[in-house]
Write an enzyme that holds these catalytic residues in place. Structure first.
Site, PDB file in Angstrom:
ATOM      1  CG  ASP A  17      -1.980  -1.099   1.158  1.00 42.98           C
ATOM      2  OD1 ASP A  17      -2.301  -1.534   0.042  1.00 42.98           O
ATOM      3  OD2 ASP A  17      -2.457  -1.509   2.224  1.00 42.98           O
ATOM      4  NE  ARG A  97      -2.163   0.432  12.152  1.00 40.57           N
ATOM      5  CZ  ARG A  97      -1.195  -0.326  11.694  1.00 40.57           C
ATOM      6  NH1 ARG A  97       0.046  -0.163  12.152  1.00 40.57           N
ATOM      7  NH2 ARG A  97      -1.429  -1.261  10.788  1.00 40.57           N
ATOM      8  CG  ASP A 126      -5.177  -0.118  11.109  1.00 46.71           C
ATOM      9  OD1 ASP A 126      -5.534  -0.217  12.297  1.00 46.71           O
ATOM     10  OD2 ASP A 126      -4.402  -0.907  10.571  1.00 46.71           O
ATOM     11  CB  SER A 178      -3.722  -8.254   4.510  1.00 46.48           C
ATOM     12  OG  SER A 178      -3.570  -7.008   5.152  1.00 46.48           O
TER      13      SER A 178
END
Length: 408
Positions: A17, A97, A126, A178
């Site tokens: 990504d 995060r 996220d 992923s």
């Protein structure tokens, strides 16, 4: 784009990504400078070669920020003390995060950036966690989320874009799980896992990275003793350790014994269900040990009330609401409950199981004299008759009145 943006700070992992986002930003924000930031929260092996890859793809510079200590002390341990679990699993990506986003904000301010960009999809959680942190700490900064505005719709199309723009990537269409790695856990999503009917391929080479399946674990158990001070683990098997080293050591011991595998279909914040497999060997051991210690250190009312708070705390962390007054207030309550959660917990690790092997604390509320089935001088069993009469009085009165009404 609507607003002129000259400098962008990108949350960069070097994965698919974020790798293709760099050329995409140059295409869609002509003349912009892209500064990459990689927050190291324990994915050490993934940091290797990042700078060369980022610059080759078009970034002007890369910050590699080691925030493992902050991650452990300011995010993992408060969540551990709260006992927070989301639908049964331990929050790994969720609390990684906010510290990453916090560092993004700090560097964006240092660099005089106009915007922060992330590579989170519009279907995931996220994006919320990154953006709520940015809004809390730097509400003036623009947020760019390519997955919500570009024409790429799948990971296959991402790979095609990378190939067309000569972006170096480490995955193929066949190995396209992923994954998210940090000090606390490793998550797996995608491919065959998208169908809940499929059993995870735990014994397939390369699937598990932090440990082995219970079937492949040794036939001999491993014993560990963890010491806690006010709810925080401070030593392992008599050796004092900082949080980062302790978790890494427990990851190794737990992984070798098949501890910490969790397969769940969870309810995402954005409204859909998703299936994930999590490896959390060290964290699973720490949660178990902490819960055992609390059984002898907390009184009944506090312990039971804390169960409800733990669920709400988990929701807050999962939903990206770390920087909120409620989370701070809940931490104050949790810290008060942890003042006596000090002691040693001994556990036996065996083929995916964690077996209690003893617990002690200088603040224990367990009294062998009171709990003994033998003769004692501290408890008059005849007192229980009056207690039961008063405790059961509402039940007895209702039954009598119901009988009287039925007779009429």
């Amino acid at each position: 784009m609507a607003k002129e943006i000259k400098k962008i700070v990108l949350a960069y992992s070097g994965g698919l990504d974020t790798s293709i986002i760099i050329p995409w930003l140059h295409e869609n924000y002509p003349g912009c400078e892209v500064i990459c930031v990689a927050g190291n929260v324990g994915q050490d092996s993934e940091i290797v070669g990042l700078e060369e890859r980022a610059k080759k793809t078009g970034a002007s510079k890369l910050y590699i920020e080691d925030i493992q200590d902050e991650f452990v002390n300011d995010f993992i341990f408060p969540t551990l003390k709260a006992g927070a679990k989301y639908e049964g699993y331990l929050l790994g990506t969720s609390f990684a995060r906010p510290p990453i986003a916090k560092r993004l904000v700090e560097i964006a301010k240092k660099e005089g950036a106009d915007a922060i960009c992330h590579g989170c999809t519009g279907k995931g959680n996220d994006q919320v966690r990154f953006e709520l942190t940015i809004k809390a700490l730097a509400p003036e900064l623009e947020i760019i989320a390519p997955w919500r505005i570009w024409n790429i719709k799948s990971r296959d199309q991402e790979i095609e874009y990378a190939e067309a723009h000569n972006v170096p990537i480490k995955i193929t269409r066949e190995t396209n799980y992923s994954k998210d790695m940090n000090l606390w856990h490793l998550s797996h999503e995608g491919l065959d896992l998208e169908d809940p009917a499929n059993e995870p391929q735990y014994n397939k080479k390369g699937f598990l990275e932090l440990g082995v399946s219970p079937e492949q674990a040794p036939d001999k158990p491993t014993y560990v003793t963890i010491h806690f001070e006010k709810g925080i683990p401070t030593s392992l098997n008599g050796e004092k350790m900082d949080g980062v080293k302790l978790i890494k050591t427990l990851n190794k011991l737990g992984g070798e014994n098949g501890i910490g595998l969790f397969d769940v279909v969870e309810n995402r914040l954005v409204g859909m269900k998703s299936r994930g497999v999590y490896e959390t060997p060290g964290g699973t051991i720490l949660y178990h040990a902490h819960e055992v210690l609390e059984t002898i250190c907390l009184d009944k009312e506090t312990q039971h009330y804390k169960y409800g708070l733990a669920q709400k705390y988990a929701d807050i962390v999962y939903n990206g609401q770390w920087y909120t007054p409620l989370r701070e207030a809940m931490d104050a309550f949790v810290d008060k409950t942890q003042e006596t959660v000090t002691g040693d917990v001994k556990l036996k690790l065996y083929k995916g199981n964690i077996i209690n092997a003893g617990v002690t604390s200088p603040y224990t509320l367990y009294s062998e004299d009171f709990a003994s089935f033998g003769e004692d001088d501290v408890y008059d069993q005849t007192d229980s008759k009056g207690f039961i009469n008063l405790f059961g009085l509402p039940i007895k009165v209702k039954a009598l009145l119901d009988a009287e009404r039925n007779n009429k």
